[in-house]
Design an enzyme around this catalytic site. Sequence first.
Site, short mmCIF file in Angstrom:
data_model
loop_
_atom_site.label_atom_id
_atom_site.label_comp_id
_atom_site.label_asym_id
_atom_site.label_seq_id
_atom_site.Cartn_x
_atom_site.Cartn_y
_atom_site.Cartn_z
N HIS A 60 26.92 85.17 5.68
CA HIS A 60 27.52 86.26 4.89
C HIS A 60 27.75 85.78 3.45
O HIS A 60 28.89 85.59 3.02
CB HIS A 60 28.83 86.65 5.58
CG HIS A 60 29.52 87.87 5.09
ND1 HIS A 60 29.69 88.17 3.76
CD2 HIS A 60 30.12 88.88 5.77
CE1 HIS A 60 30.36 89.30 3.64
NE2 HIS A 60 30.64 89.74 4.87
N GLU A 118 23.32 89.30 2.42
CA GLU A 118 23.56 88.55 3.65
C GLU A 118 22.30 88.46 4.51
O GLU A 118 21.66 89.47 4.80
CB GLU A 118 24.68 89.22 4.44
CG GLU A 118 25.96 89.41 3.60
CD GLU A 118 26.96 90.32 4.27
OE1 GLU A 118 27.06 90.29 5.51
OE2 GLU A 118 27.65 91.07 3.54
#
Length: 294
Positions: free
Chosen positions: A168, A269
């Site tokens: 992330h 991400e």
Amino acid sequence: MNPSLDMLNRQFALPGALHFVNGSGDLPVVEIQTPLASARVALQGAHLLAWQPAGATPVIWLSQAAMFAPGTPVRGGVPVCWPWFGARDGLPAHGFVRTRMWQVRAASTDETGQVVLRLGLQDDADTRALWDHAFDLELVLTVGTTLGMTLISRNTGDQPFTLTDALHTYFCVADIERTTVQGLDGCDYLDKVQNFAWARQSGPVEFADETDRIYVDTTADCLIEDQVQRRSIRVSKRGSSSTVVWNPWRDKVFADMAAGEYQQMLCVETCNAGPDQVNLTPGQSHVLTAHISL
């Protein structure tokens, strides 16, 4: 219980390149400094906090209001989301590995002077209370003028399981309104701001309000074009057929994010999310890799 810094340094320190320190909130942190780059990694969550090639401005964004405490996720850097991405009723958002202490498995330098750090995590009674499966999870970080992140999921049990996951990554940008993401033109996406409505990307991704999208069926590189800093950040990947692009904009308020900070951050991400899932039979493994370069 946190591992002893003295023990970690005796076993894994690399003179002139890598050592362990007591970070914010008394959390152990790996500090990496070489002629190629600098980086910081928290052992809680195997969480990359910073990466900066020599001579460059910071690439990875970390909130000025980030909280550092045992069991608390950190806002910014590269959280590891596993074995699920997103929210689940009654369970921790983005899984449980980003708030657990990982073990150091190895640290070395390669022939080019890059530092290679291997961190690992296995199931125990606490993880099984949340997700009743046997697993081994390893994150390999390769720190140099480019950044490599490889997440290896192994099914060590006798039952199959399904997971979603993400690296992330929060990136530094000078001004989100003068930043675009190339590489997703023509891709379908789930728009989380519009209750997961399907849409199709036309041209580069631009930012004028809250953006939270899962782009599906894409293995393409993404280019973050920062017009103010006149730099491009390339995000290449393997083992992933979805990409999430997120910026919360001004109306979302987080206790661990300072006012106005949304203007200097962007998440692109590398993940398996939404309809993109990983199925592992006993003994199988899956490798998710992100490669970041300027």
